[in-house]
Enzyme design. Structure first.
Site, PDB file in Angstrom:
ATOM      1  CE  LYS A  83      -4.581   0.688   0.303  1.00 26.89           C
ATOM      2  NZ  LYS A  83      -5.622  -0.137  -0.340  1.00 26.89           N
ATOM      3  CB  VAL A 184     -25.374   5.175  -1.562  1.00 20.23           C
ATOM      4  CG1 VAL A 184     -26.145   4.061  -0.917  1.00 20.23           C
ATOM      5  CG2 VAL A 184     -25.820   6.535  -1.042  1.00 20.23           C
TER       6      VAL A 184
END
Length: 363
Positions: A83, A184
């Protein structure tokens, strides 16, 4: 450059290499962490975030890179875990010069670390980084990449949720079940569509009113509540955290239990706020689908990009998340441990088995 830091060695995390990158001209301050290359070159995204301190950035990159080792192992990929984090505000500090400087540092690892998008970085950014490094995925189709990986990330979460449904209710469909999605954005909105198509009812929340309006425009039948607390109380069978990490803390677990939520399965990374949460969920009878297992569709996509991207091939591999999640639940039952522990055990078995065939990947 690679720094031998007591902040790294003293943690005993098992990381192979941690690289601190600084370019004064562009303002780049970045850390690349390679946790393991036992399965192959490390693969993981680049996060651009305004960390409060260098130590906070180091904490994050060490934790995230270790998680990628386990994610890639259980996704069946020939990749280890890595990462990178860039310290700064992506809205203010991101520039072509900075991204290209980062690309040069990343390229200096000679393929030991392959990068992709993460929080604060996007497909267009990977196109810029790729101008300096050939070990970049998540690029645009125009540049030979696969583009947005949220489609397969959501698809993988849906496959994990199907495994939850089978474990809990004896059927692989969510028909007739109510699912609450917290967040969302790209992944959460696509997950909502998959669930609605499967016959589930969906209730959502997001800190962004714009994100809520966008999902309501596409799927007007979804219900909306004000926040995650209200979502847990909305009579949901499955809770799907799809925003930031740390969503499952002591208070949330208590609320899930009090409101009869049967399962947690979502797209967010690092959902467990601290060690021991997985046992609290298990003791409360809440089935937890380990986040790094079910949200691995995105990394499956970017890994496929390295071989000349085929959506059908990548989707077929992401579909196997159902079977992997099912195997984890079975092992958890056999060993009498929480699913999160069972997932770690399965990943460690694969890493150990393949590591016997190869040593540290040197590029």
């Amino acid at each position: 450059m690679t720094e031998a830091s007591p902040l790294v060695f003293g943690r005993h995390t098992g990381h192979e290499q941690v690289v601190f990158c600084h370019d004064a001209g562009s303002g780049l301050r970045a850390i690349i962490a390679l946790h393991s290359t036992a399965l192959g070159p490390a693969l993981g995204g680049t996060r651009f975030y305004p960390y409060e301190s260098e130590e906070a950035a180091l904490d994050d990159v060490l934790r995230l890179s270790r998680g990628m080792t386990y994610k890639n192992a259980l996704a069946g990929l020939d990749h280890g875990g890595g990462k990178a984090v860039i310290i700064g505000d992506p809205d203010l500090d991101k520039s072509e010069t900075l991204l290209r400087a980062y690309g040069r540092f990343q390229a200096s690892l000679s393929g030991r670390y392959i990068t992709a998008c993460d929080v604060g970085t996007y497909v267009a950014d990977m196109d810029v980084v790729a101008r300096e490094s050939r070990w970049v995925t998540g690029r645009s189709p125009a540049e030979g990449g696969a583009g947005d990986s949220s489609v397969l990330t959501a698809y993988g979460v849906f496959q994990g949720m199907r495994a939850c449904a089978e474990r809990l209710w004896g059927s692989t469909t969510l028909t007739g079940r109510r699912v609450g999605i917290a967040g969302v954005g790209k992944v959460g909105s696509k997950l909502a569509g998959l669930l609605l198509d499967d016959g589930a009812s969906v209730v959502v929340t997001d800190v962004s009113e714009q994100a809520v309006e966008q999902v309501r425009t596409i799927h007007p039948q979804v219900d909306v509540v004000d926040d995650a607390d209200a979502l847990v109380r909305a009579g949901v069978d499955v809770y799907a955290p799809c925003a930031l990490g740390g969503a499952l803390d002591d208070d949330t677990v208590a609320a899930l239990t009090d409101n009869g939520v049967a399962a947690v399965c979502g797209g967010a990374n690092n959902q467990l706020a601290h060690a021991g949460i997985e046992k609290q969920l298990d003791d409360a009878g809440v089935l937890y689908a380990p986040d790094y297992v079910v949200n691995s569709g995105g990394v499956i996509q970017v890994a496929d990009e390295l071989h000349g991207f085929s959506f059908d091939r990548a989707q077929a591999k992401a579909q196997q998340i159902f079977r992997t999640t099912r195997d984890i639940f079975a092992l958890a039952g056999e060993d009498g441990v929480p699913p999160a522990v069972a997932a770690d055990r399965l990943a460690e078995r694969r890493i150990a088995a393949v590591a016997r065939l190869r040593d540290v990947y040197l590029g």
